[in-house]
Write a protein that holds these residues in place. Structure first.
Motif, PDB file in Angstrom:
ATOM      1  N   THR A 133       6.459  -7.726  -0.336  1.00 45.32           N
ATOM      2  CA  THR A 133       7.291  -8.896  -0.617  1.00 45.32           C
ATOM      3  C   THR A 133       8.570  -8.836   0.208  1.00 45.32           C
ATOM      4  N   ILE A 134       9.001  -9.986   0.691  1.00 49.88           N
ATOM      5  CA  ILE A 134      10.259 -10.117   1.429  1.00 49.88           C
ATOM      6  C   ILE A 134      11.093 -11.159   0.706  1.00 49.88           C
ATOM      7  N   SER A 135      12.235 -10.749   0.194  1.00 47.41           N
ATOM      8  CA  SER A 135      13.084 -11.656  -0.567  1.00 47.41           C
ATOM      9  C   SER A 135      13.868 -12.579   0.358  1.00 47.41           C
ATOM     10  N   THR A 136      13.988 -13.841  -0.063  1.00 45.24           N
ATOM     11  CA  THR A 136      14.836 -14.780   0.674  1.00 45.24           C
ATOM     12  C   THR A 136      16.181 -14.974  -0.026  1.00 45.24           C
ATOM     13  N   ASN A 137      16.426 -14.161  -1.047  1.00 47.21           N
ATOM     14  CA  ASN A 137      17.719 -14.193  -1.729  1.00 47.21           C
ATOM     15  C   ASN A 137      18.679 -13.275  -0.988  1.00 47.21           C
ATOM     16  N   MET A 191      -9.261 -12.679  -1.458  1.00 45.98           N
ATOM     17  CA  MET A 191      -9.434 -11.238  -1.271  1.00 45.98           C
ATOM     18  C   MET A 191     -10.626 -10.671  -2.033  1.00 45.98           C
ATOM     19  N   LEU A 192     -10.786 -11.086  -3.275  1.00 44.34           N
ATOM     20  CA  LEU A 192     -11.860 -10.535  -4.100  1.00 44.34           C
ATOM     21  C   LEU A 192     -13.235 -10.931  -3.574  1.00 44.34           C
ATOM     22  N   THR A 193     -13.323 -12.062  -2.915  1.00 44.93           N
ATOM     23  CA  THR A 193     -14.610 -12.574  -2.448  1.00 44.93           C
ATOM     24  C   THR A 193     -14.954 -12.148  -1.022  1.00 44.93           C
ATOM     25  N   LEU A 194     -14.110 -11.356  -0.382  1.00 42.81           N
ATOM     26  CA  LEU A 194     -14.385 -10.918   0.986  1.00 42.81           C
ATOM     27  C   LEU A 194     -15.677 -10.115   1.042  1.00 42.81           C
ATOM     28  N   GLN A 195     -16.542 -10.442   1.962  1.00 43.88           N
ATOM     29  CA  GLN A 195     -17.775  -9.700   2.206  1.00 43.88           C
ATOM     30  C   GLN A 195     -17.672  -9.077   3.597  1.00 43.88           C
ATOM     31  N   GLU A 196     -17.510  -7.758   3.647  1.00 41.73           N
ATOM     32  CA  GLU A 196     -17.292  -7.073   4.909  1.00 41.73           C
ATOM     33  C   GLU A 196     -18.400  -6.060   5.170  1.00 41.73           C
ATOM     34  N   GLN A 197     -18.731  -5.879   6.440  1.00 47.13           N
ATOM     35  CA  GLN A 197     -19.735  -4.894   6.846  1.00 47.13           C
ATOM     36  C   GLN A 197     -19.126  -3.519   7.106  1.00 47.13           C
ATOM     37  N   GLY A 198     -17.813  -3.443   7.183  1.00 49.68           N
ATOM     38  CA  GLY A 198     -17.149  -2.171   7.441  1.00 49.68           C
ATOM     39  C   GLY A 198     -15.888  -2.046   6.619  1.00 49.68           C
ATOM     40  N   ALA A 199     -15.210  -0.916   6.772  1.00 50.61           N
ATOM     41  CA  ALA A 199     -13.984  -0.664   6.026  1.00 50.61           C
ATOM     42  C   ALA A 199     -12.849  -1.529   6.564  1.00 50.61           C
ATOM     43  N   VAL A 200     -12.096  -2.158   5.656  1.00 48.53           N
ATOM     44  CA  VAL A 200     -10.945  -2.978   6.033  1.00 48.53           C
ATOM     45  C   VAL A 200      -9.789  -2.683   5.098  1.00 48.53           C
ATOM     46  N   ARG A 201      -8.621  -3.095   5.495  1.00 48.75           N
ATOM     47  CA  ARG A 201      -7.429  -2.968   4.657  1.00 48.75           C
ATOM     48  C   ARG A 201      -6.932  -4.363   4.300  1.00 48.75           C
ATOM     49  N   ARG A 202      -6.767  -4.618   3.004  1.00 46.74           N
ATOM     50  CA  ARG A 202      -6.355  -5.932   2.525  1.00 46.74           C
ATOM     51  C   ARG A 202      -4.885  -5.899   2.146  1.00 46.74           C
ATOM     52  N   ALA A 203      -4.131  -6.870   2.630  1.00 48.51           N
ATOM     53  CA  ALA A 203      -2.703  -6.916   2.343  1.00 48.51           C
ATOM     54  C   ALA A 203      -2.234  -8.357   2.256  1.00 48.51           C
ATOM     55  N   LEU A 204      -1.306  -8.606   1.338  1.00 47.46           N
ATOM     56  CA  LEU A 204      -0.626  -9.887   1.231  1.00 47.46           C
ATOM     57  C   LEU A 204       0.847  -9.683   1.514  1.00 47.46           C
ATOM     58  N   ILE A 205       1.440 -10.603   2.261  1.00 42.35           N
ATOM     59  CA  ILE A 205       2.874 -10.585   2.524  1.00 42.35           C
ATOM     60  C   ILE A 205       3.451 -11.858   1.926  1.00 42.35           C
ATOM     61  N   VAL A 206       4.265 -11.699   0.901  1.00 40.62           N
ATOM     62  CA  VAL A 206       4.817 -12.824   0.154  1.00 40.62           C
ATOM     63  C   VAL A 206       6.300 -12.958   0.503  1.00 40.62           C
ATOM     64  N   VAL A 207       6.684 -14.100   1.042  1.00 40.68           N
ATOM     65  CA  VAL A 207       8.080 -14.388   1.370  1.00 40.68           C
ATOM     66  C   VAL A 207       8.588 -15.397   0.348  1.00 40.68           C
ATOM     67  N   SER A 208       9.496 -14.955  -0.526  1.00 42.89           N
ATOM     68  CA  SER A 208       9.926 -15.795  -1.647  1.00 42.89           C
ATOM     69  C   SER A 208      11.211 -15.238  -2.239  1.00 42.89           C
ATOM     70  N   ASP A 209      11.876 -16.060  -3.069  1.00 41.70           N
ATOM     71  CA  ASP A 209      13.023 -15.537  -3.813  1.00 41.70           C
ATOM     72  C   ASP A 209      12.588 -14.944  -5.151  1.00 41.70           C
ATOM     73  N   GLY A 210      11.296 -15.072  -5.483  1.00 36.30           N
ATOM     74  CA  GLY A 210      10.765 -14.450  -6.694  1.00 36.30           C
ATOM     75  C   GLY A 210      11.045 -15.196  -7.982  1.00 36.30           C
ATOM     76  N   ASP A 211      11.712 -16.325  -7.900  1.00 33.34           N
ATOM     77  CA  ASP A 211      12.059 -17.089  -9.109  1.00 33.34           C
ATOM     78  C   ASP A 211      10.910 -18.030  -9.467  1.00 33.34           C
ATOM     79  N   ASP A 212      10.097 -17.628 -10.441  1.00 28.88           N
ATOM     80  CA  ASP A 212       8.965 -18.439 -10.875  1.00 28.88           C
ATOM     81  C   ASP A 212       9.390 -19.324 -12.037  1.00 28.88           C
ATOM     82  N   MET A 237       1.887 -15.522   2.660  1.00 27.89           N
ATOM     83  CA  MET A 237       2.169 -16.499   1.618  1.00 27.89           C
ATOM     84  C   MET A 237       3.653 -16.863   1.683  1.00 27.89           C
ATOM     85  N   LEU A 238       3.941 -18.095   2.074  1.00 27.36           N
ATOM     86  CA  LEU A 238       5.313 -18.554   2.234  1.00 27.36           C
ATOM     87  C   LEU A 238       5.715 -19.462   1.079  1.00 27.36           C
ATOM     88  N   ASP A 239       6.811 -19.139   0.447  1.00 27.19           N
ATOM     89  CA  ASP A 239       7.379 -19.965  -0.619  1.00 27.19           C
ATOM     90  C   ASP A 239       7.880 -21.270   0.001  1.00 27.19           C
TER      91      ASP A 239
END
Length: 380
Positions: free
Chosen positions: A287-291, A243-264, A162-164
């Motif tokens: 999360t990876i800050s761009t600040n 992510m919540l709607t993923l239908q998998e036949q086996g075990a998986v690892r779910r991760a999000l990588i958010v690149v942002s300055d965090g200022d909403d 997820m890129l800001d």
């Protein structure tokens, strides 16, 4: 505090919990649009001093030699409850073959799979530990049984980038794109899948789940910065819809990588709403800050809070070129984690939030895991 540490030592995962069977049932689905109230902290109870040391000899999957673990002299106190079930001799050593696939924190009726990371004080990953090296409390109580403990290095990944794309990061955007592409080139294996999304006041799904690097590259390159920032809305919707709607036949690892300055400055959802949806979808958020300014601001605190609540980590580069270092650290962590499957005590299918307290008994090590999970709701 010393009594609490002795209690955690008694909760050693190799011998403190009985292996007991349980009835199997269909796990109820959780409505992605129904957010419960914010979780309340577990009621503290007086810890029970340990009477005996954990029994040695617990079987573990073949890994590197386990480091010598000494009894810690300091640690974090945690709620507890008197009484622990004694180990049952000759109990089955494997879960039922009818078990459903597990993921980051997968709750199947009354079983929880917790993915966690262990580092030393310098942030280096620690592998080869055994389950007796940890103490665990679920909703303030020791679990009834530990079903499986293993080191997860090659679990298939379901990763979202997820890129800001707001106006505030216009001058830094190319570094974000280059770093994200390099990360995907290094991290994706045959059974992994990823998606790419940009967000400002709206979310832009540039490329859905795929293993095709060329398509992911094209998706990243076509994103353009401009507009305000609706970080919480983007996190909430992405976890709900992807992510919540993923239908998998086996075990998986779910991760999000958010690149942002965090200022909403544009979201309708609150920070707590976004965190709860990440926890519902069993997704670790990095999360990876761009600040890169010398002074830290509110956005940095936001990024840290989201990551810590979901078992991830926030990275704060000192210059924009170091965004790539954050991606490399995440790549290493995703291949250096543990999986613990256990059966919690006094488990109720009521949709409530249950806290998790997991700590290494050796004070040299720090455990990073999700702060909790939502129990499934009862079947209508």
């Amino acid at each position: 505090m010393n009594r609490t540490l002795r209690f955690l030592a008694a909760l050693s995962l190799s011998a403190a919990f009985a292996w007991v069977p349980s009835a199997r049932a269909q796990a109820p689905s959780t409505s992605p649009d129904s957010l419960p109230s914010a979780p309340s902290p577990a009621t503290s109870q007086k810890p029970v001093p340990a009477q005996t040391a954990p029994a040695p000899g617990t079987q573990q999957p073949a890994q590197t030699a386990s480091p010598t673990v000494t009894q810690p002299s300091a640690g974090q106190s945690a709620p507890a409850q008197q009484g622990q079930p004694a180990p049952t001799p000759g109990a089955a050593n494997q879960p039922s073959p009818n078990d459903e696939p597990i993921t980051t924190i997968k709750v199947q009726v009354n079983e929880v799979n917790l993915i966690f990371t262990v580092t030393d004080k310098k942030g280096r990953f620690i592998t080869g530990l055994k389950r007796e090296n940890f103490g665990l409390l679920d909703d303030g109580r020791p679990p009834v049984a530990v079903l499986r403990f293993s080191q997860q290095t090659n679990l298939p990944l379901r990763v979202g980038i997820m890129l800001d794309t707001s106006s505030s990061i216009r001058q830094r955007f190319q570094f974000e794109q280059d770093s994200a592409i390099e990360f995907l080139l290094q991290i994706l294996h045959r059974n992994d899948r990823a998606f790419v999304q940009g967000f400002d006041i709206e979310s832009d799904m540039a490329q859905g789940f795929t293993n095709n690097i060329d398509l992911l590259n094209q998706g990243i390159r076509k994103l353009r910065p401009g507009g305000g920032t609706a970080l919480y809305d983007a996190l909430y919707r992405t976890c709900r819809d992807q992510m919540l709607t993923l239908q998998e036949q086996g075990a998986v690892r779910r991760a999000l990588i958010v690149v942002s300055d965090g200022d909403d400055n544009y979201s309708r959802a609150q920070q707590s709403d976004a965190i709860k949806m990440c926890q519902r979808s069993e997704t670790i958020v990095y999360t990876i800050s761009t600040n890169v300014s010398p002074s830290k601001d509110k956005g940095d605190d936001v990024l840290r809070a989201i990551s810590e609540a979901t078992g991830g980590m926030a990275f704060f580069p000192t210059k924009i070129e170091d965004v790539a270092v954050g991606f490399r650290n995440i790549q290493e962590e995703l291949r250096s984690q543990y999986s613990l499957v256990y059966r919690p005590a006094d488990f109720k299918q009521d949709g409530s939030f249950r806290t998790i307290y997991l700590q290494a008994l050796d004070p040299r090590y720090k455990v990073r895991a999700s702060k909790g999970y939502f129990a499934p709701r009862p079947t209508p």
